[in-house]
Design an enzyme around this catalytic site. Structure first.
Site, short mmCIF file in Angstrom:
data_model
loop_
_atom_site.label_atom_id
_atom_site.label_comp_id
_atom_site.label_asym_id
_atom_site.label_seq_id
_atom_site.Cartn_x
_atom_site.Cartn_y
_atom_site.Cartn_z
N THR A 42 55.57 42.76 33.85
CA THR A 42 54.83 41.70 33.15
C THR A 42 55.12 41.76 31.66
OG1 THR A 42 53.03 41.94 34.76
CG2 THR A 42 52.48 40.86 32.67
N CYS A 43 55.07 42.97 31.11
CA CYS A 43 55.18 43.16 29.67
C CYS A 43 56.46 42.53 29.11
CB CYS A 43 55.15 44.65 29.37
SG CYS A 43 55.44 45.06 27.67
N GLY A 185 39.75 35.83 25.02
CA GLY A 185 40.12 37.25 24.94
C GLY A 185 41.47 37.39 24.27
N ILE A 187 44.67 37.22 25.40
CA ILE A 187 45.73 36.24 25.64
C ILE A 187 45.34 34.88 25.09
CG2 ILE A 187 47.20 35.13 27.38
CD1 ILE A 187 46.86 37.57 29.14
N ASP A 310 48.43 49.21 35.03
CA ASP A 310 47.35 48.23 35.19
C ASP A 310 46.62 48.36 36.53
OD1 ASP A 310 48.11 47.24 32.76
OD2 ASP A 310 48.49 45.18 33.45
N HIS A 442 53.40 53.58 -2.63
CA HIS A 442 52.90 52.42 -3.37
C HIS A 442 54.05 51.46 -3.66
CE1 HIS A 442 50.41 50.17 -6.14
NE2 HIS A 442 51.41 50.18 -7.01
P1 FAD Z 1 53.56 45.43 35.28
O1 FAD Z 1 54.19 45.31 33.96
O2 FAD Z 1 52.70 44.32 35.76
O3 FAD Z 1 54.74 45.69 36.33
C1 FAD Z 1 54.50 45.77 37.70
C2 FAD Z 1 55.79 45.45 38.42
O4 FAD Z 1 55.59 45.73 39.81
C3 FAD Z 1 56.18 43.98 38.34
O5 FAD Z 1 57.48 43.86 37.82
C4 FAD Z 1 56.10 43.48 39.78
O6 FAD Z 1 57.15 42.55 40.07
C5 FAD Z 1 56.30 44.78 40.56
N1 FAD Z 1 55.72 44.75 41.91
C6 FAD Z 1 54.44 44.53 42.27
N2 FAD Z 1 54.30 44.62 43.60
C7 FAD Z 1 55.54 44.90 44.10
C8 FAD Z 1 56.05 45.09 45.40
N3 FAD Z 1 55.26 45.06 46.48
N4 FAD Z 1 57.38 45.34 45.54
C9 FAD Z 1 58.19 45.39 44.47
N5 FAD Z 1 57.76 45.22 43.21
C10 FAD Z 1 56.44 44.98 43.03
N6 FAD Z 1 50.02 44.96 26.60
C11 FAD Z 1 50.21 45.61 25.42
O7 FAD Z 1 50.10 46.83 25.38
N7 FAD Z 1 50.54 44.92 24.28
C12 FAD Z 1 50.68 43.56 24.28
O8 FAD Z 1 50.97 42.98 23.24
C13 FAD Z 1 50.49 42.87 25.50
N8 FAD Z 1 50.64 41.53 25.55
C14 FAD Z 1 50.49 40.88 26.74
C15 FAD Z 1 50.64 39.50 26.76
C16 FAD Z 1 50.50 38.80 27.95
C17 FAD Z 1 50.68 37.31 27.96
C18 FAD Z 1 50.22 39.52 29.15
C19 FAD Z 1 50.09 38.78 30.45
C20 FAD Z 1 50.05 40.88 29.14
C21 FAD Z 1 50.18 41.59 27.93
N9 FAD Z 1 50.00 42.97 27.86
C22 FAD Z 1 50.16 43.61 26.66
C23 FAD Z 1 49.64 43.77 29.03
C24 FAD Z 1 50.91 44.46 29.62
O9 FAD Z 1 51.84 43.47 29.98
C25 FAD Z 1 50.52 45.29 30.83
O10 FAD Z 1 49.50 46.21 30.49
C26 FAD Z 1 51.72 46.08 31.35
O11 FAD Z 1 52.78 45.22 31.71
C27 FAD Z 1 51.33 46.92 32.57
O12 FAD Z 1 52.43 47.63 33.02
P2 FAD Z 1 52.54 48.09 34.56
O13 FAD Z 1 53.79 48.87 34.64
O14 FAD Z 1 51.27 48.71 34.99
O15 FAD Z 1 52.67 46.74 35.40
P1 NAD Z 2 40.48 39.45 28.35
O1 NAD Z 2 39.67 40.33 29.22
O2 NAD Z 2 41.03 39.97 27.08
O3 NAD Z 2 39.63 38.15 27.97
C1 NAD Z 2 39.10 37.30 28.93
C2 NAD Z 2 38.01 36.47 28.28
O4 NAD Z 2 37.67 35.42 29.17
C3 NAD Z 2 36.75 37.25 27.97
O5 NAD Z 2 36.37 37.04 26.64
C4 NAD Z 2 35.73 36.68 28.97
O6 NAD Z 2 34.42 36.69 28.48
C5 NAD Z 2 36.25 35.28 29.17
N1 NAD Z 2 35.88 34.65 30.45
C6 NAD Z 2 35.83 35.24 31.67
N2 NAD Z 2 35.52 34.31 32.61
C7 NAD Z 2 35.37 33.13 31.95
C8 NAD Z 2 35.06 31.80 32.36
N3 NAD Z 2 34.83 31.51 33.65
N4 NAD Z 2 34.99 30.82 31.42
C9 NAD Z 2 35.24 31.12 30.11
N5 NAD Z 2 35.53 32.37 29.68
C10 NAD Z 2 35.61 33.35 30.58
O7 NAD Z 2 41.63 38.86 29.33
P2 NAD Z 2 43.02 38.17 29.01
O8 NAD Z 2 43.01 37.52 27.67
O9 NAD Z 2 43.32 37.35 30.21
O10 NAD Z 2 44.01 39.40 28.95
C11 NAD Z 2 44.13 40.27 30.08
C12 NAD Z 2 44.52 41.65 29.65
O11 NAD Z 2 45.88 41.66 29.23
C13 NAD Z 2 43.75 42.18 28.44
O12 NAD Z 2 42.51 42.72 28.80
C14 NAD Z 2 44.68 43.22 27.92
O13 NAD Z 2 44.47 44.39 28.66
C15 NAD Z 2 46.06 42.64 28.22
N6 NAD Z 2 46.64 42.03 27.00
C16 NAD Z 2 46.81 42.79 25.90
C17 NAD Z 2 47.35 42.24 24.75
C18 NAD Z 2 47.56 43.11 23.55
O14 NAD Z 2 47.51 44.33 23.70
N7 NAD Z 2 47.79 42.55 22.38
C19 NAD Z 2 47.70 40.90 24.72
C20 NAD Z 2 47.51 40.14 25.85
C21 NAD Z 2 46.97 40.71 26.99
#
Ligand code: FAD
Ligand code: NAD
Length: 463
Positions: A42-43, A185, A187, A310, A442
């Site tokens: 995902t990341c 939140g 995202i 995650d 600085h």
């Molecule tokens: P994932 O990255 O979700 O990887 C899991 C992998 O498992 C996937 O590639 C999937 O295809 C694979 N998989 C699942 N099931 C199977 C299966 N049965 N067979 C084969 N493959 C499979 N975190 C930060 O720290 N900083 C950020 O700035 C940040 N920004 C984000 C922005 C967005 C829009 C989103 C959605 C998330 C963000 N995150 C951020 C969160 C971060 O992406 C996740 O915490 C991180 O990717 C988790 O890593 P993971 O390895 O646990 O899982």
């Molecule tokens: P989030 O948990 O950060 O925020 C979700 C928000 O949606 C909360 O404020 C909640 O109160 C609100 N909400 C829940 N149900 C609702 C509803 N029915 N109507 C209106 N509001 C509602 O979740 P996210 O933004 O989807 O991000 C998911 C996760 O991805 C984060 O918790 C974080 O772990 C990860 N992430 C991290 C970063 C980063 O590190 N910069 C960036 C993006 C995502």
């Protein structure tokens, strides 16, 4: 169907899985990493990297728009700016592709095998991997579940058409005129801010009484101010109810129902762990709510089966997944490792950015500590002034009895880069005097960290 064996099988090549694979390979463990998507999870593919690319493009565009509007004291002017979002997307996809290849190359260099395909558990040591109609059965001594998470879908706003997830938002080739974001939140605010800068009229609908509830009011105040100046409407205590003819149906705090016009509705109400992916449920592993339960070595309730990232709990952050992956590989190589981290830094890439490491003042008090706080505002920092970045501050939270640093927080332009100093200080058990005594270059914004430490000692120098 062909058969393979290995010592370690990792399901998922996200930050957790691929780091585990690289480290295991380096340690000489016969390792296979399976994923049915491009490596990086995902990341890399639809999360951290693409969103930060979009945020950067939006910041640049916004800057030029400001110059074009004559809204700057810097004496810079610009002609009417335009953005071709499809081209921005190509640029972003290019970065993602380079990093996909990088992850595959690093796994190969370490000696780990990366296999494309969908994994399905047969039992705790046997997994079928299917790709393009062919199936391979893999038997492994140890399995690491690193399947990650997926966006939560609201039953009354299913993804499709106008309703998009973060993945859809990061693939838009045109800037929507009106964007409604459900969920204020991480995202919602990161992507919502980017689209406001790109020219969308953005409304954020948040069910709770405030946005970014994981950060205190002092930290979110500058973000709220900036959202206001970008024209983003933030509606708290407001529930999304469904899709109307012209946009999103909502119920406001007073119970009134209305519709907000929207070309796109971005739903960002959290992510759910993929603890049901690939027949994991058939293993009957113990769970903590929706997450797989793990101990301090990331072992699940079944011997030989580990879980990281995650799928195992909050905070769902890439660097937590990576740290767990590295640790599990070392445990499998016989190293004595346990999860004994003092803190996991969190950064929200809003404008301005927020960074938090360790305990906030309220969290420290709730844990029974008597605390001292020191705060230094960027309005008194020379470097911040030269960057027109005077909003925000650095704050230090220490234990009154011995000045042990319990927490560090900041809000301000580019403060994500302070997260390294913050983590280091807390992980190394620094006291206030350590930070105050370290010479900070600085003029840098990081001087505000040293000044916050001076403030906690009762003698800030520049205020
Ligand atoms: P994932 O990255 O979700 O990887 C899991 C992998 O498992 C996937 O590639 C999937 O295809 C694979 N998989 C699942 N099931 C199977 C299966 N049965 N067979 C084969 N493959 C499979 N975190 C930060 O720290 N900083 C950020 O700035 C940040 N920004 C984000 C922005 C967005 C829009 C989103 C959605 C998330 C963000 N995150 C951020 C969160 C971060 O992406 C996740 O915490 C991180 O990717 C988790 O890593 P993971 O390895 O646990 O899982
Ligand atoms: P989030 O948990 O950060 O925020 C979700 C928000 O949606 C909360 O404020 C909640 O109160 C609100 N909400 C829940 N149900 C609702 C509803 N029915 N109507 C209106 N509001 C509602 O979740 P996210 O933004 O989807 O991000 C998911 C996760 O991805 C984060 O918790 C974080 O772990 C990860 N992430 C991290 C970063 C980063 O590190 N910069 C960036 C993006 C995502």
């Amino acid at each position: 169907m062909s058969d393979l064996t290995c010592k370690l099988l990792i399901i998922g090549a996200g930050p957790g899985g691929y780091i585990c694979g690289i480290r295991a390979g380096q340690l000489g463990i016969d390792t296979i990493v399976v994923d049915d998507q491009k490596p990086g999870g995902t990341c890399l593919n639809v999360g951290c990297i693409p969103s930060k690319a979009l945020i950067h493009a939006a910041d640049e565009f916004h800057k030029v728009k400001r110059f074009a509007a004559g809204n700057t004291p810097l004496g810079i002017s610009a002609a009417s700016p335009a953005i071709d979002l499809a081209q921005t997307l190509d640029w972003k996809n290019g970065i993602v592709s380079r990093l996909n290849a990088g992850v595959a190359g690093l796994l190969k260099k370490a000696g780990a095998r990366l296999m494309a395909g969908r994994a399905t558990f047969q039992d705790g040591k046997t997994v079928k991997v299917t790709s393009d109609g062919s199936t391979v059965q893999i038997r492994a001594e140890h399995v690491v579940i690193a399947t990650g998470s997926a966006p939560v879908e609201l039953p009354f706003l299913p993804f499709g058409g106008k309703v998009i997830s973060s993945t859809g938002a990061l693939a838009l080739t045109e800037v929507p005129d009106k964007l409604c974001v459900v969920g204020g939140g991480y995202i919602g605010l990161e992507i919502g801010t980017a689209f406001a800068k790109l020219g969308s009229t953005v409304t954020v609908v948040e069910a709770a009484s405030r946005v970014l509830p994981q950060y205190d009011n002092a930290l979110t105040r500058p973000v709220m101010k900036s959202l206001k100046s970008l024209g983003v409407e933030v509606m708290t205590d407001t529930k999304a109810r469904g899709l109307g003819e012209a946009g999103l149906l909502i119920e406001t705090a007073d119970g009134a129902e209305r519709e907000i016009a929207a070309d796109k509705v971005l739903v960002t109400v959290g992510r759910r762990p993929l603890s049901d992916s690939g027949n994991i449920a058939s293993l009957g592993l113990a769970t903590d709510g929706p997450f797989l339960r793990i101990d301090d070595q990331c072992r699940t309730s079944m011997q030989g089966v580990f879980a990281i990232g995650d799928v195992t709990g909050e905070p769902m952050l890439a660097h937590r997944a990576m740290a767990q992956g590295e640790m599990v590989a070392e445990i499998l190589a016989g190293h004595a490792r346990r999860w004994d981290k003092r803190s996991i830094p969190a950064v929200c890439f809003t404008d301005p950015e927020i960074v938090s490491c360790g305990l906030s003042p309220d969290a420290a008090k709730a844990e029974g500590h008597e605390v001292t706080t020191g705060l230094f505002p960027f309005s008194a920092n020379g470097r911040a002034m030269t960057m027109e970045a005077e909003d925000g501050f650095v704050r230090i939270v220490t234990r009154k009895s011995d000045n042990l640093v319990l927490g560090l927080q900041a809000v301000g332009h580019g403060v994500s880069e302070l997260s390294a100093s913050f983590s280091l200080a807390i992980e190394m058990g620094a006291v206030t005097e350590d930070i105050a005594g370290a010479i900070h270059a600085h003029p840098t914004q990081s001087e505000a960290l040293q000044e916050a430490a001076f403030a906690a000692l009762g003698h800030a120098l520049h205020i």
